[in-house]
Scaffold this motif. Sequence first.
Motif, short mmCIF file in Angstrom:
data_model
loop_
_atom_site.label_atom_id
_atom_site.label_comp_id
_atom_site.label_asym_id
_atom_site.label_seq_id
_atom_site.Cartn_x
_atom_site.Cartn_y
_atom_site.Cartn_z
N MET A 47 0.82 -1.21 0.00
CA MET A 47 0.00 0.00 0.00
C MET A 47 0.86 1.26 0.00
N ASP A 48 0.44 2.24 -0.79
CA ASP A 48 1.08 3.54 -0.77
C ASP A 48 0.52 4.34 0.41
N LEU A 49 1.40 4.75 1.32
CA LEU A 49 0.95 5.45 2.53
C LEU A 49 0.39 6.84 2.22
N VAL A 237 5.13 -4.96 8.19
CA VAL A 237 4.32 -4.09 9.06
C VAL A 237 3.07 -4.87 9.48
N GLU A 238 2.97 -5.12 10.78
CA GLU A 238 1.88 -5.97 11.27
C GLU A 238 0.81 -5.20 12.02
N GLN A 242 2.94 0.26 14.42
CA GLN A 242 4.16 0.20 13.59
C GLN A 242 3.98 1.07 12.35
N CYS A 243 2.79 1.00 11.76
CA CYS A 243 2.50 1.77 10.56
C CYS A 243 2.64 3.27 10.83
N ASP A 244 2.11 3.72 11.95
CA ASP A 244 2.19 5.14 12.31
C ASP A 244 3.64 5.59 12.44
N PHE A 245 4.45 4.78 13.13
CA PHE A 245 5.87 5.12 13.29
C PHE A 245 6.56 5.18 11.93
N ILE A 246 6.32 4.15 11.13
CA ILE A 246 6.93 4.05 9.81
C ILE A 246 6.58 5.26 8.95
N ILE A 268 -6.53 -11.01 -4.14
CA ILE A 268 -5.97 -9.67 -4.31
C ILE A 268 -7.02 -8.77 -4.98
N GLU A 269 -7.68 -9.33 -5.97
CA GLU A 269 -8.70 -8.56 -6.70
C GLU A 269 -9.85 -8.17 -5.76
N THR A 270 -10.27 -9.12 -4.92
CA THR A 270 -11.34 -8.84 -3.95
C THR A 270 -10.88 -7.78 -2.96
N LEU A 271 -9.63 -7.92 -2.49
CA LEU A 271 -9.10 -6.96 -1.52
C LEU A 271 -9.12 -5.55 -2.10
N ILE A 272 -8.66 -5.42 -3.34
CA ILE A 272 -8.60 -4.10 -3.96
C ILE A 272 -10.00 -3.52 -4.12
N ALA A 273 -10.94 -4.37 -4.49
CA ALA A 273 -12.31 -3.91 -4.72
C ALA A 273 -12.95 -3.37 -3.44
N ASN A 274 -12.55 -3.96 -2.30
CA ASN A 274 -13.19 -3.56 -1.03
C ASN A 274 -12.25 -2.83 -0.09
N PHE A 275 -11.10 -2.41 -0.59
CA PHE A 275 -10.06 -1.95 0.33
C PHE A 275 -10.39 -0.64 1.03
N VAL A 276 -10.23 -0.68 2.34
CA VAL A 276 -10.31 0.53 3.15
C VAL A 276 -9.02 0.60 3.94
N ARG A 277 -8.35 1.70 3.86
CA ARG A 277 -7.08 1.84 4.56
C ARG A 277 -7.24 1.61 6.08
N PRO A 278 -6.40 0.70 6.64
CA PRO A 278 -6.51 0.45 8.08
C PRO A 278 -6.08 1.66 8.90
#
Length: 278
Positions: A47-49, A237-238, A242-246, A268-278
């Motif tokens: 993911m692009d931050l 990144v789990e 960690q994501c915030d620090f990074i 992957i296709e399903t993930l992209i279709a429904n992706f919401v940034r954590p």
Amino acid sequence: QSQARSLLVATPNTPSNSRFTETLAVERALHTALERREFFLVYQPQMDLRTGVIVGAESLLRWQHPTWGLVSPVRFIPLLESLGLISDVGQWVLEDACRQARRWEQMGLALRVGINLSPRQFLEPDLFDKIQRAVVLSGVNPAHIELEITESLAMQDPANAILLLGRLRETGLKIALDDFGIGHSSLEYLLRFPIDAIKIDRAFVTNITHVQADRVIVRAVTAIGQTMGLSVIAEGVETLRQCDFIEALGVTEIQGYLIGKPMESAQIETLIANFVRP
Ligand code: C2E
Ligand code: CA
Ligand code: CA
Ligand code: CA
């Protein structure tokens, strides 16, 4: 195989004898795994931050043995290398990942697909032609393929590596330096390698929230990378913390369980279709 046999002969009655027998069985099975279609690729999203968009997916090799089940690549890739099989399997990986990248292109998904190259493959004299073959056969836009190489292998013959990487990049392919920071790197060489991205190893991410030294390293590497116009991606990144620090350290992309574990291409296709940034 002869190397494995001599190992067995040299240590006929050691307590580890059963481990040798086990390794031999694994080695024998690896010789037929490709033709029996026991290998497959899974893909881990990146993911692009800055945008929260899935921009890439690293292909990761899996071996499904009929009775042993799923065998870890950490276990079988070194064996493929010592058996001289990595060239054939590596070529299959290149071709299959390029085919998948092309399918995603045709679906209108702008995904960059990462492909790991093993040190052995990197030293083959016809590697350039083999990569070209995979790209041309699939019809994929080379800009959608990112070859992942490790510092250790590029470092063995820097002059040659610089030449080869330059030729590959001239065809439009992207190059990422994998597992960055854990090898014995010469910063000078690194700065001279024609690359597009640095992948910071998970070892620096795991304790980022409480080990200051890791933060200092990640910040410095990121600053150097950005000065050189490279993308900087953090692996492993789990957690959100960690994501915030990074993110605060200036890293531009992340890969890790927080975004998704390695998965089948359809997922992957399903993930992209429904992706919401954590
Ligand atoms: P790698 O290239 O560093 O790949 C990243 C590894 O970290 C993957 O393990 C991935 O599943 C794991 N990982 C990703 N995110 C996380 C996370 O958040 N937490 C944890 N704990 N782990 C995470 P995997 O798939 O088992 O692959 C292991 C290694 O095997 C790879 O390390 C790579 O060196 C090698 N490998 C895998 N596929 C290929 C291939 O097609 N060709 C070659 N030559 N090597 C491969
Ligand atoms: Ca990799
Ligand atoms: Ca890595
Ligand atoms: Ca690694």
